[in-house]
Design a protein around this motif. Sequence first.
Motif, mmCIF file in Angstrom:
data_model
loop_
_atom_site.group_PDB
_atom_site.id
_atom_site.type_symbol
_atom_site.label_atom_id
_atom_site.label_comp_id
_atom_site.label_asym_id
_atom_site.label_seq_id
_atom_site.Cartn_x
_atom_site.Cartn_y
_atom_site.Cartn_z
ATOM 1 N N MET A 88 13.987 -4.455 0.365
ATOM 2 C CA MET A 88 13.128 -5.584 0.121
ATOM 3 C C MET A 88 13.083 -4.040 -1.659
ATOM 4 S SD MET A 88 9.821 -6.546 0.648
ATOM 5 C CE MET A 88 10.357 -7.925 2.158
ATOM 6 N N ASN A 89 13.078 -4.753 -2.188
ATOM 7 C CA ASN A 89 12.446 -4.810 -3.312
ATOM 8 C C ASN A 89 11.340 -4.730 -4.350
ATOM 9 O OD1 ASN A 89 11.886 -6.761 -5.225
ATOM 10 N ND2 ASN A 89 13.509 -7.203 -5.848
ATOM 11 N N ARG A 90 11.106 -3.809 -4.742
ATOM 12 C CA ARG A 90 9.439 -3.420 -5.246
ATOM 13 C C ARG A 90 8.667 -4.609 -5.348
ATOM 14 N NH1 ARG A 90 7.603 0.424 -10.833
ATOM 15 N NH2 ARG A 90 5.234 0.102 -10.531
ATOM 16 N N GLU A 91 9.369 -5.549 -6.691
ATOM 17 C CA GLU A 91 8.979 -6.824 -6.482
ATOM 18 C C GLU A 91 8.597 -7.923 -5.327
ATOM 19 O OE1 GLU A 91 11.514 -5.931 -8.316
ATOM 20 O OE2 GLU A 91 10.205 -5.212 -10.420
ATOM 21 N N GLN A 92 9.177 -7.587 -4.388
ATOM 22 C CA GLN A 92 8.618 -8.678 -3.459
ATOM 23 C C GLN A 92 7.994 -7.815 -2.619
ATOM 24 O OE1 GLN A 92 13.513 -8.154 -2.513
ATOM 25 N NE2 GLN A 92 12.984 -10.757 -2.161
ATOM 26 N N ILE A 93 7.241 -6.450 -2.568
ATOM 27 C CA ILE A 93 6.709 -6.101 -1.686
ATOM 28 C C ILE A 93 5.494 -5.961 -2.469
ATOM 29 C CG2 ILE A 93 5.329 -3.263 -1.154
ATOM 30 C CD1 ILE A 93 9.100 -2.773 -0.496
ATOM 31 N N SER A 96 -1.627 -6.555 3.909
ATOM 32 C CA SER A 96 -0.751 -7.683 4.365
ATOM 33 C C SER A 96 -0.126 -7.340 4.967
ATOM 34 C CB SER A 96 -1.191 -8.174 2.466
ATOM 35 O OG SER A 96 -2.982 -8.769 2.270
ATOM 36 N N LEU A 97 0.525 -6.390 3.790
ATOM 37 C CA LEU A 97 2.208 -5.550 4.118
ATOM 38 C C LEU A 97 2.135 -5.356 5.317
ATOM 39 C CD1 LEU A 97 3.341 -3.471 1.392
ATOM 40 C CD2 LEU A 97 4.059 -5.515 1.719
ATOM 41 N N ALA A 98 1.470 -4.645 6.322
ATOM 42 C CA ALA A 98 1.241 -4.480 7.713
ATOM 43 C C ALA A 98 1.439 -5.811 8.955
ATOM 44 C CB ALA A 98 0.470 -3.520 8.297
ATOM 45 N N THR A 99 0.759 -6.233 8.099
ATOM 46 C CA THR A 99 0.739 -7.579 8.845
ATOM 47 C C THR A 99 1.908 -8.455 9.129
ATOM 48 O OG1 THR A 99 -1.563 -8.232 8.737
ATOM 49 C CG2 THR A 99 -0.339 -10.404 8.785
ATOM 50 N N TRP A 100 2.214 -8.740 7.408
ATOM 51 C CA TRP A 100 4.515 -9.449 7.414
ATOM 52 C C TRP A 100 5.600 -8.663 8.195
ATOM 53 C CZ3 TRP A 100 8.994 -7.686 6.021
ATOM 54 C CH2 TRP A 100 9.874 -8.731 5.782
ATOM 55 N N ALA A 101 4.826 -7.618 8.212
ATOM 56 C CA ALA A 101 6.268 -7.027 8.903
ATOM 57 C C ALA A 101 5.923 -6.654 10.946
ATOM 58 C CB ALA A 101 5.863 -5.158 8.696
ATOM 59 N N LEU A 102 4.627 -6.983 11.114
ATOM 60 C CA LEU A 102 4.499 -7.007 12.909
ATOM 61 C C LEU A 102 5.015 -8.286 12.852
ATOM 62 C CD1 LEU A 102 0.579 -4.858 13.148
ATOM 63 C CD2 LEU A 102 3.629 -4.619 13.953
ATOM 64 N N ASP A 103 4.268 -9.523 11.896
ATOM 65 C CA ASP A 103 4.761 -11.146 12.269
ATOM 66 C C ASP A 103 6.047 -11.640 11.820
ATOM 67 O OD1 ASP A 103 2.255 -11.271 12.313
ATOM 68 O OD2 ASP A 103 1.648 -11.997 10.743
ATOM 69 N N HIS A 104 6.941 -10.365 11.121
ATOM 70 C CA HIS A 104 8.629 -10.860 11.415
ATOM 71 C C HIS A 104 9.637 -9.275 11.914
ATOM 72 C CE1 HIS A 104 6.248 -12.968 8.373
ATOM 73 N NE2 HIS A 104 7.249 -14.066 8.413
ATOM 74 N N ALA A 132 11.798 -9.238 13.346
ATOM 75 C CA ALA A 132 13.369 -9.382 13.912
ATOM 76 C C ALA A 132 13.951 -9.056 12.235
ATOM 77 C CB ALA A 132 13.867 -10.191 14.327
ATOM 78 N N ASP A 133 12.883 -9.185 10.775
ATOM 79 C CA ASP A 133 13.288 -8.865 9.832
ATOM 80 C C ASP A 133 14.197 -7.759 9.300
ATOM 81 O OD1 ASP A 133 13.410 -8.490 6.911
ATOM 82 O OD2 ASP A 133 12.926 -10.726 6.780
ATOM 83 N N PRO A 134 15.089 -7.558 9.006
ATOM 84 C CA PRO A 134 16.028 -6.100 8.399
ATOM 85 C C PRO A 134 14.850 -5.434 7.699
ATOM 86 C CG PRO A 134 17.338 -8.075 7.622
ATOM 87 C CD PRO A 134 16.128 -8.715 8.566
ATOM 88 N N ASP A 135 14.436 -5.857 7.009
ATOM 89 C CA ASP A 135 12.824 -5.053 6.012
ATOM 90 C C ASP A 135 11.596 -5.085 6.489
ATOM 91 O OD1 ASP A 135 14.694 -5.230 3.931
ATOM 92 O OD2 ASP A 135 14.311 -7.068 3.234
ATOM 93 N N SER A 136 11.501 -5.168 7.884
ATOM 94 C CA SER A 136 10.484 -5.271 8.825
ATOM 95 C C SER A 136 9.790 -3.542 8.737
ATOM 96 C CB SER A 136 10.591 -5.798 9.694
ATOM 97 O OG SER A 136 9.014 -5.943 11.002
ATOM 98 N N SER A 137 11.171 -2.543 8.890
ATOM 99 C CA SER A 137 10.764 -1.162 9.927
ATOM 100 C C SER A 137 10.089 -0.871 8.030
ATOM 101 C CB SER A 137 11.415 -0.453 10.067
ATOM 102 O OG SER A 137 12.465 -0.577 9.514
#
Length: 245
Positions: free
Chosen positions: A1-6, A197-205, A207-212
Amino acid sequence: MNREQISRLAHANHPIKSPLDDDSVRQLLDRGIPRGDERILDFGCGGGEWLLRALSAYPELHAEGVDIDEGALGDARAAANKLGVEERLDLHHLSAADFASPHSFDLVLSFGATHAFGGLLPTLVAARKHLAPGGRVLIGEGFWDREPSQEAVDMLGDFTDLATTLDRVTADGWTPVHGHVSTRQELDDYEWACWGSLATWALDHPADPDSSQVLETATTRRAEWLRVYRDTWGFVSLVLRRTSD
């Protein structure tokens, strides 16, 4: 995931990409837009939150925004359509340094984008090129509220204290006509919102390859804030006019 997406994920619950609450944003816009029919420009507008709020508050206003993040500009267009202000908003997908316009602007904004020009004073040089006579600049910049550690300087940049920041601005030919120093509440709310917000997205997804990666970024940035710069870094927003046009 690139800087703009993060960055877009981090600011999902704090679309003003600076440590400012809604009342502070409204007051700053009021001071920067005294008539209500101005033409305004935002360097590094991202999702256009400053412009959208201004257009919603002032029905005779016209606005332009510049950003390199095409996805964020798409979000801005969609939000403008939803608010019914799209006819008064022009968005440009290019770097702020490359922007040129046949128009001059009554207000030039720059928040979270001074790095695009190499710092505060170079950003003001760029803003002046687009500023109409008697126009105003609304700009946000960090400063050191206390003596920082070298780690904090390496992490955030070589800021100065608040008084020296203002001295440099006035020596460069600008007069502050309004200012706001972000409160501890605003500073903390901003950091909690971004990394939460970042942590919530990761925990909610999960299975996403960018989650970790996203969760690691949230954890690292939160630790840096708490351990490295929370007690030393501040943020000032300034409404400036040229001392002489």
